[in-house]
Write a protein that holds these residues in place. Structure first.
Motif, PDB file in Angstrom:
ATOM      1  N   UNK A 143       6.779   6.229  -0.652  1.00  0.00           N
ATOM      2  CA  UNK A 143       7.592   5.052  -0.378  1.00  0.00           C
ATOM      3  C   UNK A 143       6.713   3.813  -0.560  1.00  0.00           C
ATOM      4  N   UNK A 144       7.118   2.940  -1.460  1.00  0.00           N
ATOM      5  CA  UNK A 144       6.343   1.749  -1.766  1.00  0.00           C
ATOM      6  C   UNK A 144       7.101   0.502  -1.314  1.00  0.00           C
ATOM      7  N   UNK A 145       6.878  -0.594  -1.998  1.00  0.00           N
ATOM      8  CA  UNK A 145       7.476  -1.868  -1.608  1.00  0.00           C
ATOM      9  C   UNK A 145       7.525  -2.793  -2.814  1.00  0.00           C
ATOM     10  N   UNK A 146       8.412  -3.746  -2.774  1.00  0.00           N
ATOM     11  CA  UNK A 146       8.456  -4.786  -3.799  1.00  0.00           C
ATOM     12  C   UNK A 146       7.127  -5.533  -3.855  1.00  0.00           C
ATOM     13  N   UNK A 147       6.385  -5.528  -2.743  1.00  0.00           N
ATOM     14  CA  UNK A 147       5.087  -6.217  -2.708  1.00  0.00           C
ATOM     15  C   UNK A 147       4.074  -5.562  -3.636  1.00  0.00           C
ATOM     16  N   UNK A 148       4.355  -4.350  -4.084  1.00  0.00           N
ATOM     17  CA  UNK A 148       3.491  -3.709  -5.068  1.00  0.00           C
ATOM     18  C   UNK A 148       3.628  -4.324  -6.452  1.00  0.00           C
ATOM     19  N   UNK A 149       4.700  -5.049  -6.659  1.00  0.00           N
ATOM     20  CA  UNK A 149       4.958  -5.698  -7.947  1.00  0.00           C
ATOM     21  C   UNK A 149       4.838  -7.217  -7.865  1.00  0.00           C
ATOM     22  N   UNK A 150       5.299  -7.770  -6.758  1.00  0.00           N
ATOM     23  CA  UNK A 150       5.310  -9.224  -6.592  1.00  0.00           C
ATOM     24  C   UNK A 150       5.147  -9.509  -5.109  1.00  0.00           C
ATOM     25  N   UNK A 151       4.212 -10.373  -4.747  1.00  0.00           N
ATOM     26  CA  UNK A 151       3.953 -10.600  -3.334  1.00  0.00           C
ATOM     27  C   UNK A 151       3.708 -12.077  -3.059  1.00  0.00           C
ATOM     28  N   UNK A 152       3.187 -12.348  -1.856  1.00  0.00           N
ATOM     29  CA  UNK A 152       2.899 -13.729  -1.476  1.00  0.00           C
ATOM     30  C   UNK A 152       1.561 -13.790  -0.739  1.00  0.00           C
ATOM     31  N   UNK A 153       1.144 -14.990  -0.413  1.00  0.00           N
ATOM     32  CA  UNK A 153      -0.224 -15.250   0.027  1.00  0.00           C
ATOM     33  C   UNK A 153      -0.724 -14.468   1.239  1.00  0.00           C
ATOM     34  N   UNK A 154       0.118 -14.118   2.180  1.00  0.00           N
ATOM     35  CA  UNK A 154      -0.369 -13.445   3.390  1.00  0.00           C
ATOM     36  C   UNK A 154      -0.339 -11.921   3.295  1.00  0.00           C
ATOM     37  N   UNK A 155      -0.076 -11.396   2.115  1.00  0.00           N
ATOM     38  CA  UNK A 155       0.064  -9.950   1.961  1.00  0.00           C
ATOM     39  C   UNK A 155      -0.990  -9.339   1.036  1.00  0.00           C
ATOM     40  N   UNK A 156      -2.154  -9.903   0.923  1.00  0.00           N
ATOM     41  CA  UNK A 156      -3.164  -9.401  -0.009  1.00  0.00           C
ATOM     42  C   UNK A 156      -3.511  -7.932   0.265  1.00  0.00           C
ATOM     43  N   UNK A 157      -3.809  -7.600   1.500  1.00  0.00           N
ATOM     44  CA  UNK A 157      -4.174  -6.218   1.823  1.00  0.00           C
ATOM     45  C   UNK A 157      -2.990  -5.281   1.597  1.00  0.00           C
ATOM     46  N   UNK A 158      -1.831  -5.663   2.097  1.00  0.00           N
ATOM     47  CA  UNK A 158      -0.635  -4.836   1.962  1.00  0.00           C
ATOM     48  C   UNK A 158      -0.229  -4.667   0.500  1.00  0.00           C
ATOM     49  N   UNK A 159      -0.132  -5.768  -0.227  1.00  0.00           N
ATOM     50  CA  UNK A 159       0.306  -5.715  -1.624  1.00  0.00           C
ATOM     51  C   UNK A 159      -0.642  -4.886  -2.476  1.00  0.00           C
ATOM     52  N   UNK A 160      -1.937  -4.992  -2.225  1.00  0.00           N
ATOM     53  CA  UNK A 160      -2.885  -4.211  -3.025  1.00  0.00           C
ATOM     54  C   UNK A 160      -2.706  -2.711  -2.770  1.00  0.00           C
ATOM     55  N   UNK A 161      -2.346  -2.335  -1.541  1.00  0.00           N
ATOM     56  CA  UNK A 161      -2.128  -0.897  -1.278  1.00  0.00           C
ATOM     57  C   UNK A 161      -0.863  -0.413  -1.968  1.00  0.00           C
ATOM     58  N   UNK A 162       0.180  -1.204  -1.966  1.00  0.00           N
ATOM     59  CA  UNK A 162       1.445  -0.775  -2.569  1.00  0.00           C
ATOM     60  C   UNK A 162       1.359  -0.766  -4.097  1.00  0.00           C
ATOM     61  N   UNK A 163       0.635  -1.703  -4.665  1.00  0.00           N
ATOM     62  CA  UNK A 163       0.425  -1.694  -6.107  1.00  0.00           C
ATOM     63  C   UNK A 163      -0.357  -0.453  -6.527  1.00  0.00           C
ATOM     64  N   UNK A 164      -1.393  -0.145  -5.778  1.00  0.00           N
ATOM     65  CA  UNK A 164      -2.191   1.056  -6.074  1.00  0.00           C
ATOM     66  C   UNK A 164      -1.367   2.323  -5.845  1.00  0.00           C
ATOM     67  N   UNK A 165      -0.532   2.348  -4.817  1.00  0.00           N
ATOM     68  CA  UNK A 165       0.324   3.513  -4.573  1.00  0.00           C
ATOM     69  C   UNK A 165       1.311   3.703  -5.721  1.00  0.00           C
ATOM     70  N   UNK A 166       1.834   2.605  -6.271  1.00  0.00           N
ATOM     71  CA  UNK A 166       2.715   2.703  -7.430  1.00  0.00           C
ATOM     72  C   UNK A 166       1.992   3.357  -8.597  1.00  0.00           C
ATOM     73  N   UNK A 167       0.759   2.934  -8.853  1.00  0.00           N
ATOM     74  CA  UNK A 167      -0.025   3.511  -9.953  1.00  0.00           C
ATOM     75  C   UNK A 167      -0.323   4.982  -9.678  1.00  0.00           C
ATOM     76  N   UNK A 168      -0.701   5.295  -8.458  1.00  0.00           N
ATOM     77  CA  UNK A 168      -1.000   6.671  -8.079  1.00  0.00           C
ATOM     78  C   UNK A 168       0.223   7.579  -8.286  1.00  0.00           C
TER      79      UNK A 168
END
Length: 172
Positions: A143-168
């Motif tokens: 289960x991922x998140x839209x933040x894996x594709x497009x995010x905002x300034x306060x989600x750097x840690x979260x977005x990077x995990x979801x982007x990597x999970x998408x790739x994985x």
């Protein structure tokens, strides 16, 4: 609706509320055996279990803190012992912390990555090894998140995990 799910054993991480609880309730209609993971929301996971059982499925609960990556084998062994095998793994557990980059320290960064990315990877690896060992097919759902594709300034840690999970998830 999906008879192929009947009698399947499913491990759902983060099943005490939200998406994980919703997945459990939905899958419970198929006479499944569901292992409900939670970390801190005991009342929530009890409610999810009651709803799963009321819909005709079996449910067991296991508690675990996913920041303890070195204990992934222990967690997986405990999950296996609930019903003797697992057919489907749903990596849903996660945290959605918000901090600006300048306020993100190493501990915060590591904890977010451990829970949202590292543990799902290591748990998927244990699951895949088990399915290969038994010679039976299995399913992994991340289960991922839209933040894996497009995010905002306060989600750097979260977005990077979801982007990597998408790739994985795309890796075969």
């Amino acid at each position: 609706m999906y008879p192929e799910l009947n009698d399947k054993t499913i491990l759902i991480t983060g099943a005490s509320s939200g998406i994980g609880a919703g997945i459990a309730r939905s899958l419970a209609r198929h006479k499944t055996k569901i292992i409900l993971h939670y970390n801190t929301n005991y009342n929530g996971v009890i409610q999810t279990k009651n709803e799963v059982v009321s819909r005709g499925s079996e449910a067991k609960i296991i508690q675990f803190d996913f920041r303890k990556e070195e204990r992934v084998k222990q967690f997986f062994t405990e999950a296996l012992s609930c019903f003797s095998d697992i057919d489907i793994l749903i990596n849903n557990a996660g945290v959605v912390p918000k901090r600006t980059i300048e306020d993100t320290d190493l501990e915060f960064w590591r904890a977010t990555h451990s829970i949202n990315l590292n543990f799902p990877f290591f748990l998927s690896r244990e699951f895949a090894r088990r399915r290969i060992e038994t010679g039976e097919p299995g399913v992994i759902v991340n289960i991922s998140s839209i933040h894996g594709e497009q995010s905002s300034e306060k989600y750097a840690a979260y977005a990077s995990t979801k982007s990597a999970l998408n790739a994985l998830t795309k890796v075969q």
